[in-house]
Design a protein around this motif. Structure first.
Motif, short mmCIF file in Angstrom:
data_model
loop_
_atom_site.label_atom_id
_atom_site.label_comp_id
_atom_site.label_asym_id
_atom_site.label_seq_id
_atom_site.Cartn_x
_atom_site.Cartn_y
_atom_site.Cartn_z
N UNK A 19 32.89 40.41 27.68
CA UNK A 19 33.68 41.18 28.64
C UNK A 19 33.55 40.55 30.03
N UNK A 20 34.69 40.41 30.72
CA UNK A 20 34.68 40.00 32.11
C UNK A 20 34.88 41.23 32.98
N UNK A 21 33.99 41.45 33.93
CA UNK A 21 34.07 42.61 34.81
C UNK A 21 34.83 42.21 36.08
N UNK A 22 35.93 42.90 36.36
CA UNK A 22 36.76 42.61 37.53
C UNK A 22 36.70 43.81 38.46
N UNK A 23 36.25 43.58 39.69
CA UNK A 23 36.19 44.65 40.68
C UNK A 23 37.08 44.29 41.85
N UNK A 24 37.84 45.27 42.38
CA UNK A 24 38.69 45.03 43.54
C UNK A 24 38.68 46.27 44.42
N UNK A 25 38.85 46.05 45.72
CA UNK A 25 38.82 47.15 46.66
C UNK A 25 40.12 47.96 46.60
N UNK A 26 39.98 49.25 46.89
CA UNK A 26 41.15 50.14 46.91
C UNK A 26 41.81 50.04 48.29
N UNK A 27 42.45 48.92 48.54
CA UNK A 27 43.09 48.67 49.83
C UNK A 27 44.54 49.14 49.80
N UNK A 28 45.15 49.16 50.97
CA UNK A 28 46.55 49.56 51.06
C UNK A 28 47.47 48.51 50.46
#
Length: 351
Positions: A42-51
């Motif tokens: 599994x590759x874990x992808x995290x991203x910010x909750x930006x506009x």
């Protein structure tokens, strides 16, 4: 070998769980990689909750698909390199939203309606939120009477007392509501619509501002400008009669920008706005007298006067506050020169 693979799977699952719990302001998704025929990685992808900007042109927030749909948003294109979705949230009458950046809209918007009704739209917020910013695309309700009283249509807010009533027509401006999470972690927009034939509609973007955010306006500011130019507008400045409203009590606040030493105010209409006596428009310097040198008046009596239009410039040594208080409710607000409401352009000059 089998025990080693089992242990590796357990370690990967634990990493995924830890990543999911790592941040409340980011979404995490997992992408399965089948390149190893014996073990699914599994590759874990995290991203910010930006506009983000949705396909409709409205503002949204970059969320994982499941987060957006769970919170009642609409998917309008991708973001975060295709891993996220631009989530645009809109609610109608009876709607409730917890999402930051939520649009409240009238029934059938952008179409108008002329049916008597009550409409409650609710924004829920966390305990670390101190303000809501309202970016008004349009609020078009039946106009007030000549005293600035909203008799047929009225918008009220369940928290904050800057505006005890709102009606008439307001376009393309912003306002701030101060909220107290110790009192309630929700704010209701209550529209009470009369039975008259006036064509109503509204659209307002509501953004939540945490108590420690730099973008937070000073408490008590109904408008807050952080730019060198702009337009100050009270509610109902875009209607045909532009009557200013009863029950207003707030400050318009302007931040001093870097390397700016003067500020110039210019009326948008042919006359300088002055309220009726009994109401208050207070500047941080003597701008009213500068624009009315013959009489020096600061308010208008029942006879009315047409003040002289002249841009007023003053030194800018710090933040500016303009106080607007209307509470008499008996004065005729019509015929206050050509401009019967607060509508000023400002420009900060270089040092």
């Amino acid at each position: 070998m089998r025990n080693q693979r089992t242990g590796l799977k357990i370690c990967i699952k634990m990493l995924v769980i830890l990543a999911l719990a790592a941040s409340t302001h980011a979404d995490t998704i997992t992408a399965r990689n089948q390149t190893d025929r014996f073990l699914s990685l599994f590759s874990v992808v995290r991203f910010k909750n930006t506009g983000c900007t949705g396909s409709s042109g409205d503002s949204g927030t970059c969320y994982a698909k499941h987060t957006c749909l769970f919170n009642g948003g609409n998917l309008e294109g991708t973001c975060a390199g295709g891993f996220g979705h631009c989530c645009v949230t809109k609610i109608g009458c009876g709607g409730v939203s917890r999402n930051n950046c939520t649009y409240i809209e009238s029934p059938g918007y952008p179409n108008t309606f002329s049916t008597a009704m009550t409409c409650k739209q609710t924004i829920m917020f966390n305990r670390d939120v101190c303000q809501l910013r309202l970016d008004v695309t349009e609020v078009d309700l039946a106009p007030p009477d000549n005293r600035g009283m909203c008799l047929e249509d009225v918008l009220t807010f369940s928290q904050d007392i800057k505006w005890s009533q709102v009606c008439g027509t307001t376009l393309n401006t912003h306002y701030y509501l101060d909220v107290d999470p110790d009192t309630s972690t929700k704010l209701d927009f209550d529209f009470n619509i009369g039975a008259g034939p006036y064509p109503r509609k509204w659209k307002i973007k509501v953004s939540q501002i945490c108590c420690d955010q730099l973008s937070m306006a000073p408490m008590g500011c109904g408008q807050y400008f952080t730019s060198t130019t702009g337009t100050i507008k009270a509610w109902n400045t875009d209607s045909a009669d532009r009557v200013y409203l009863h029950g207003q009590n707030y400050a318009t606040c302007l931040r001093k920008e870097i390397d700016r030493c003067t500020i110039t105010y210019t009326e948008t209409m042919g006359d300088w706005f002055l309220p009726r006596c009994g109401d208050t428009l207070e500047f941080p310097f003597n701008i009213i007298q500068q624009n009315n040198p013959a009489t020096g008046i600061t308010c208008l009596g029942p006879g009315g006067v047409s003040p002289v239009l002249r841009p007023a410039t003053a030194s800018l040594q710090g933040p500016q506050q303009i106080y607007f208080v209307t509470g008499d409710g008996t004065n005729n607000h019509v015929d206050v020169g050509q401009n019967s409401n607060l509508d000023l352009e400002f420009s900060q000059g270089a040092c």
